[in-house]
Design an enzyme around this catalytic site. Structure first.
Site, PDB file in Angstrom:
ATOM      1  N   LYS A  23       0.835  -1.205   0.000  1.00  0.00           N
ATOM      2  CA  LYS A  23       0.000   0.000   0.000  1.00  0.00           C
ATOM      3  C   LYS A  23       0.872   1.259   0.000  1.00  0.00           C
ATOM      4  O   LYS A  23       0.652   2.185  -0.783  1.00  0.00           O
ATOM      5  CB  LYS A  23      -0.895   0.003   1.248  1.00  0.00           C
ATOM      6  CG  LYS A  23      -1.540   1.334   1.561  1.00  0.00           C
ATOM      7  CD  LYS A  23      -2.381   1.285   2.814  1.00  0.00           C
ATOM      8  CE  LYS A  23      -1.692   1.708   4.078  1.00  0.00           C
ATOM      9  NZ  LYS A  23      -1.431   3.125   4.278  1.00  0.00           N
ATOM     10  N   ASN A  24       1.879   1.280   0.868  1.00  0.00           N
ATOM     11  CA  ASN A  24       2.679   2.498   1.016  1.00  0.00           C
ATOM     12  C   ASN A  24       3.630   2.742  -0.150  1.00  0.00           C
ATOM     13  O   ASN A  24       4.262   3.790  -0.226  1.00  0.00           O
ATOM     14  CB  ASN A  24       3.458   2.476   2.338  1.00  0.00           C
ATOM     15  CG  ASN A  24       2.527   2.683   3.518  1.00  0.00           C
ATOM     16  OD1 ASN A  24       1.345   2.981   3.354  1.00  0.00           O
ATOM     17  ND2 ASN A  24       3.065   2.510   4.718  1.00  0.00           N
ATOM     18  N   CYS A 117      -5.803   8.249   8.839  1.00  0.00           N
ATOM     19  CA  CYS A 117      -5.986   7.637  10.158  1.00  0.00           C
ATOM     20  C   CYS A 117      -5.652   8.642  11.256  1.00  0.00           C
ATOM     21  O   CYS A 117      -4.722   9.429  11.135  1.00  0.00           O
ATOM     22  CB  CYS A 117      -5.070   6.421  10.306  1.00  0.00           C
ATOM     23  SG  CYS A 117      -5.731   4.929   9.578  1.00  0.00           S
ATOM     24  N   ARG A 122      -0.281  14.666  12.562  1.00  0.00           N
ATOM     25  CA  ARG A 122       0.124  14.465  11.169  1.00  0.00           C
ATOM     26  C   ARG A 122       0.155  15.755  10.350  1.00  0.00           C
ATOM     27  O   ARG A 122      -0.561  15.903   9.349  1.00  0.00           O
ATOM     28  CB  ARG A 122      -0.754  13.407  10.493  1.00  0.00           C
ATOM     29  CG  ARG A 122      -0.776  12.121  11.266  1.00  0.00           C
ATOM     30  CD  ARG A 122      -1.397  10.994  10.493  1.00  0.00           C
ATOM     31  NE  ARG A 122      -0.431  10.354   9.597  1.00  0.00           N
ATOM     32  CZ  ARG A 122      -0.687   9.232   8.948  1.00  0.00           C
ATOM     33  NH1 ARG A 122      -1.850   8.646   9.073  1.00  0.00           N
ATOM     34  NH2 ARG A 122       0.218   8.695   8.159  1.00  0.00           N
ATOM     35  N   ASP A 306       4.191   0.956  12.126  1.00  0.00           N
ATOM     36  CA  ASP A 306       3.022   0.281  11.548  1.00  0.00           C
ATOM     37  C   ASP A 306       2.874  -1.164  12.024  1.00  0.00           C
ATOM     38  O   ASP A 306       1.867  -1.805  11.720  1.00  0.00           O
ATOM     39  CB  ASP A 306       3.098   0.303  10.009  1.00  0.00           C
ATOM     40  CG  ASP A 306       2.744   1.674   9.448  1.00  0.00           C
ATOM     41  OD1 ASP A 306       2.335   2.549  10.230  1.00  0.00           O
ATOM     42  OD2 ASP A 306       2.869   1.864   8.228  1.00  0.00           O
ATOM     43  N   ARG A 398      -8.793  -0.181   4.675  1.00  0.00           N
ATOM     44  CA  ARG A 398      -7.912   0.799   4.024  1.00  0.00           C
ATOM     45  C   ARG A 398      -6.594   0.165   3.611  1.00  0.00           C
ATOM     46  O   ARG A 398      -5.941   0.652   2.687  1.00  0.00           O
ATOM     47  CB  ARG A 398      -7.595   1.943   4.995  1.00  0.00           C
ATOM     48  CG  ARG A 398      -8.798   2.761   5.352  1.00  0.00           C
ATOM     49  CD  ARG A 398      -8.390   3.857   6.243  1.00  0.00           C
ATOM     50  NE  ARG A 398      -7.512   4.745   5.492  1.00  0.00           N
ATOM     51  CZ  ARG A 398      -7.212   5.963   5.858  1.00  0.00           C
ATOM     52  NH1 ARG A 398      -7.706   6.446   6.959  1.00  0.00           N
ATOM     53  NH2 ARG A 398      -6.433   6.692   5.125  1.00  0.00           N
TER      54      ARG A 398
END
Ligand code: UD1
Length: 417
Positions: A23-24, A117, A122, A306, A398
């Site tokens: 995903k990243n 999230c 952030r 993560d 997600r």
């Protein structure tokens, strides 16, 4: 009404599981396509909601994308520069990557502040300071960021923290900029190397990703082409931690050990058995594992934030006590009260959690508060005695494609209700 996951815990996990594209890595690449003129095929792509949101944003810019099995077919030939509105950016924090790519391609961009999230404040100040150091004019007004890069010049960008997203933003911003730009203090995550490889395959000239100094030699244009995304090291780590927690014998395929050395070194301390092969990792755990004294999250190559919540679940049922410090995000212990409902013994002070291992977890009704906390609660539910129901599954969706099917194939009793 939103789906929930219902799990009947206590089953060992046995079998083989495959890791999809990261995903990243996919999310910044989906911004990187803005820099390219042509047709792009992204292989090993996952069908998760963050990817669908990025495709939605691309659609507003007249960039088409079609998903067929694990390949995404993108066409950027009719691209238009558009303001990215609040309703789009709220759904996915990775929308911020679009800013760097749009500036690189069109020299002008406007975007609403990103969502994502809720694992901390952030901010995006490091991205914006990076742009400004290349001469981009940045105006923040009414929740929007307006950037003008008409006078942008290649040069030096120095980060005071190795932000993953800011490193990627600046790489994209400078790819089509005449001259050489150097990013000092860059993040070193494998996903950054993947973005470099993608951009280079499309014609860019970038070196040094994976080290703390990245050099971007601007080229005139990027073209289309094919690219296969790296496997997801966080999903790989999640499966390994699930197997270690629930006990069993699981082989994770499409798993690159050198992306997860920090995790593997911790897992070896817990006394589970690990066999590493070229592209797969086998984990066997037959008894209660040992706690790890101290764990702290740090930028790559150290232990990733993560995987911290999933590791917390393993520590909560291990023999001994663990002190776990979260150094990346300030709000990443949100699953502690949920694990408490399941019988875990965890005390949090500031950004450190002390986890005293208990013999058993018990099923409960719990709620995911972010993506990785949700993934961790699934592991806790699979370990716990009795039924666990997890709400707010959209967070899990997600980043994990049909997580219930993956774990069912390993013998877990888990379904979406
Ligand atoms: C990326 C990952 C995310 C992972 C994180 C850290 C993607 C799509 N997401 O997120 O899964 O948890 O790396 O490995 O790749 N910060 C600032 N100002 C900024 C940027 C960041 O203060 O401009 C702070 C953040 O709030 C956070 C820390 O720096 O506390 C790390 O953030 P960063 O490395 O930028 O993570 P992301 O790119 O958001």
């Amino acid at each position: 009404m939103e789906n929930k996951l219902k799990i009947f815990g206590g089953k060992r996990l046995v079998g083989d599981v495959n890791v999809e594209g990261a995903k990243n890595a996919i999310l910044p690449i989906l911004a990187g396509v803005i820099l390219c003129d042509g047709k792009i095929e992204i292989k090993n792509c996952v069908d998760i909601s963050d990817v669908r949101c990025m495709r939605e944003i691309l659609k507003t810019m007249n960039v088409s994308s079609l998903a067929k099995e694990a390949t995404l077919y993108i066409d950027t030939q009719k691209i238009e520069n558009q303001k990215i509105t609040h309703d789009l950016t709220q759904k996915v924090r990775a929308s911020i990557f679009m800013l760097g790519a749009l500036l690189g391609r069109f020299r002008k961009a406007s975007i609403a502040f990103p969502g994502g999230c809720k694992i901390g404040a952030r901010p995006i100040d490091i991205h914006l300071r990076g742009f400004k150091s290349l001469g981009v004019k940045v105006v923040e007004r009414h929740g929007y960021i307006y950037c003008n890069a008409e006078n942008m010049k290649a040069g030096k960008v120095v980060f005071d923290f190795p932000s993953v997203g800011a490193t990627e933003s600046l790489m994209m911003c400078a790819s089509l900029l005449q001259g050489t730009t150097k990013i000092y203090g860059a993040a070193k995550e494998p996903e950054i190397v993947d973005l470099q490889n993608f951009l280079n395959k499309m014609g860019a000239n970038i070196h040094g990703a994976g080290t703390d100094c990245i050099e971007i030699v601007g080229v005139e244009k990027l073209h289309g082409g094919e690219y296969e995304v790296m496997p997801d090291r966080i999903i790989c780590g999640t499966y390994l931690l699930a197997a270690a927690t629930c006990g069993g014998d699981v082989t994770v395929h499409n798993a690159l050990a050198w992306h997860n050395e920090a995790l593997l070194s911790f897992l070896k301390q817990t006394a589970c058995q690990i066999d590493v092969y070229n592209d797969k990792i086998r984990l066997r755990a037959d008894k209660r594992l040992l706690s790890i004294d101290k764990i702290q999250t740090l930028p790559y190559p150290f232990f990733p934030t993560d995987l911290q919540p999933q590791m917390m679940v393993l520590q909560s049922i291990s023999e001994g006590a663990c002190t776990m410090a979260e150094n990346i995000f300030e709000n990443r212990f949100s699953l502690v009260p949920e694990l408490g409902k399941m019988g875990a013994n965890i005390v949090v002070k500031d950004r450190t959690a002390v986890i005293s291992g208990v013999q058993k977890l018990y099923g409960a009704d719990v709620s995911a508060s972010d993506l990785r906390a949700g993934a961790a609660l699934v592991i806790a539910g699979m370990k716990a005695e009795g039924y666990t129901t997890i709400s707010n599954v959209h967070y899990i969706d997600r980043g994990y494609e049909r997580i219930e099917e993956k774990y069912s194939s390993l013998g877990a009793d888990i379904k979406r209700i």
